[in-house]
Design an enzyme around this catalytic site. Sequence first.
Site, PDB file in Angstrom:
ATOM      1  N   ARG A 239       0.848  -1.195   0.000  1.00 54.70           N
ATOM      2  CA  ARG A 239       0.000   0.000   0.000  1.00 54.70           C
ATOM      3  C   ARG A 239       0.880   1.239   0.000  1.00 54.70           C
ATOM      4  NH1 ARG A 239      -4.360   2.834   0.174  1.00 54.70           N
ATOM      5  NH2 ARG A 239      -4.609   4.598   1.582  1.00 54.70           N
ATOM      6  N   LEU A 240       0.514   2.202  -0.860  1.00 51.87           N
ATOM      7  CA  LEU A 240       1.095   3.541  -0.819  1.00 51.87           C
ATOM      8  C   LEU A 240       0.160   4.394   0.019  1.00 51.87           C
ATOM      9  CD1 LEU A 240       2.394   2.273  -3.420  1.00 51.87           C
ATOM     10  CD2 LEU A 240       2.391   4.583  -4.361  1.00 51.87           C
ATOM     11  N   HIS A 241       0.609   4.797   1.195  1.00 49.60           N
ATOM     12  CA  HIS A 241      -0.250   5.560   2.100  1.00 49.60           C
ATOM     13  C   HIS A 241       0.350   6.943   2.315  1.00 49.60           C
ATOM     14  CE1 HIS A 241      -3.418   5.780   5.233  1.00 49.60           C
ATOM     15  NE2 HIS A 241      -2.575   6.633   5.801  1.00 49.60           N
ATOM     16  N   CYS A 244      -1.371  11.505   6.835  1.00 56.61           N
ATOM     17  CA  CYS A 244      -2.578  12.263   7.180  1.00 56.61           C
ATOM     18  C   CYS A 244      -2.571  12.467   8.692  1.00 56.61           C
ATOM     19  CB  CYS A 244      -3.833  11.521   6.730  1.00 56.61           C
ATOM     20  SG  CYS A 244      -5.371  12.380   7.160  1.00 56.61           S
ATOM     21  N   GLY A 283      -2.050  16.044   2.843  1.00 59.07           N
ATOM     22  CA  GLY A 283      -3.063  16.828   2.145  1.00 59.07           C
ATOM     23  C   GLY A 283      -2.978  16.710   0.630  1.00 59.07           C
ATOM     24  N   THR A 304     -14.164  18.925  -1.650  1.00 62.35           N
ATOM     25  CA  THR A 304     -12.713  18.819  -1.502  1.00 62.35           C
ATOM     26  C   THR A 304     -11.954  19.261  -2.751  1.00 62.35           C
ATOM     27  OG1 THR A 304     -10.908  17.295  -0.982  1.00 62.35           O
ATOM     28  CG2 THR A 304     -12.773  16.365  -2.161  1.00 62.35           C
ATOM     29  N   ASP A 316      -4.913  16.854  -7.048  1.00 64.21           N
ATOM     30  CA  ASP A 316      -3.949  16.026  -6.339  1.00 64.21           C
ATOM     31  C   ASP A 316      -2.551  16.442  -6.769  1.00 64.21           C
ATOM     32  OD1 ASP A 316      -2.489  13.967  -5.125  1.00 64.21           O
ATOM     33  OD2 ASP A 316      -4.030  12.465  -5.521  1.00 64.21           O
ATOM     34  N   ARG A 318       0.295  15.121  -5.394  1.00 62.90           N
ATOM     35  CA  ARG A 318       1.268  14.128  -4.935  1.00 62.90           C
ATOM     36  C   ARG A 318       2.113  13.585  -6.086  1.00 62.90           C
ATOM     37  NH1 ARG A 318      -2.771  10.248  -1.678  1.00 62.90           N
ATOM     38  NH2 ARG A 318      -4.069  10.862  -3.466  1.00 62.90           N
ATOM     39  N   THR A 339      -5.483  -0.358  -2.908  1.00 64.68           N
ATOM     40  CA  THR A 339      -5.828   1.015  -3.262  1.00 64.68           C
ATOM     41  C   THR A 339      -7.202   1.073  -3.906  1.00 64.68           C
ATOM     42  OG1 THR A 339      -5.060   2.987  -4.445  1.00 64.68           O
ATOM     43  CG2 THR A 339      -4.804   0.885  -5.580  1.00 64.68           C
ATOM     44  N   LYS A 344      -2.648   5.631  -8.772  1.00 65.48           N
ATOM     45  CA  LYS A 344      -1.523   4.923  -8.170  1.00 65.48           C
ATOM     46  C   LYS A 344      -1.140   3.711  -9.021  1.00 65.48           C
ATOM     47  CE  LYS A 344      -2.472   6.192  -3.346  1.00 65.48           C
ATOM     48  NZ  LYS A 344      -2.779   5.675  -1.983  1.00 65.48           N
TER      49      LYS A 344
END
Length: 384
Positions: A239-241, A244, A283, A304, A316, A318, A339, A344
């Site tokens: 998992r890419l987390h 937060c 974020g 959002t 996004d 990221r 995911t 991703k």
Amino acid sequence: MFQFTAGGDRRERLQRKGAGVTLAPDITDLLARARADIRMGVPVVLTGTGDGGAVLLAAETASPERLADMAGLSTETCLVVTGRRAETLRARAYDGDIARLPLPRGVTPSWVRAVADPSDDLKTPMKGPFNALRGGDASLHRLAVDLVKEARLLPSVIVAPVKDAVDFASKNGLTSLPAEESAATMGAEALLDPVIRARVPLLLAPDARLHVFRPKDGAEEHYVIEVGSPPRDRPVLARLHSACFTGDLLGSLKCDCGPQLRAALAQMGSEGAGVLLYLNQEGRGIGLANKMRAYSLQDQGFDTVEANHRLGFEDDERDFRLGAALLLRMGFSAVRLMTNNPAKIDMMRRMDIDVVERVPLKVGKTPQNEAYLATKAAKSGHLL
């Protein structure tokens, strides 16, 4: 991301000049220094082709004195906002992804802040009118916005063109960045060095080790939680987390991040093997302060995605290449990816990580985040 054509090598130039090659900062070092200056409200100089260049000052951290000095440097000094923020301001983004707004006579930090920060947009909606600049080269202005984003500030910046930019930086003791090299370095994949690993028994995965990786660019460290001893020649549960603080640490009900983190670790612990990449991209890559600004806008009725756009960010921000780089560094080339985000999966495959299976992670729905999750599905394509 703004791109120039490939620039020369700074170390070679220093060597030709007889400078101390091993002691002098390279472009990565200079960018880290520039980010720190920008956050403190210190101007930074960008050098372009020839003797020309520009001085930049972040809108969020501009003091009255430095703002006045910036305005006095040139009649072409302007406030640069992103195309997203320009939409809210009803300003023409003639440069596409950015808009250059002339400064009014006697400009004050309060005017700059009102244009850059959407927190009071509903109280004072009639800003402008703005006669955005058009024509000319906006390359340095675009790069200035990217730098302020990397500093995790509001994506708005005051830019003043200057002649003899290198000399100007030297006389004023300012960090000087060669634009071509800066753009190329900022757009490149981050280089990560392993720092240390140690056993950390976790409640949900007792057989776990924490690996710490440090980027060469001086940005936040990233972590890999390795559960068990997953073989490198088979697909690993991964998992890419993204970090937060509010969800993972405080148990916020506004998102599903905390439940996703714990569910992923629980499944890895149950299966006896897995790897969780904890990426410090709070974020969606805009930083905690800007995330809280987005939350404040959500309290005003924006979803959002709308909140991010009003701040001047994309949906996004990221960089999932970090996750692929860490997986490869750990010896994994195939994953069962936990995911709900197709972006991703796409990035992993583009970075030569074989995603053999998508493992859904549908947990953490609350009355407080129901609308948030619906927006992620409708506007960001999450598979919920």
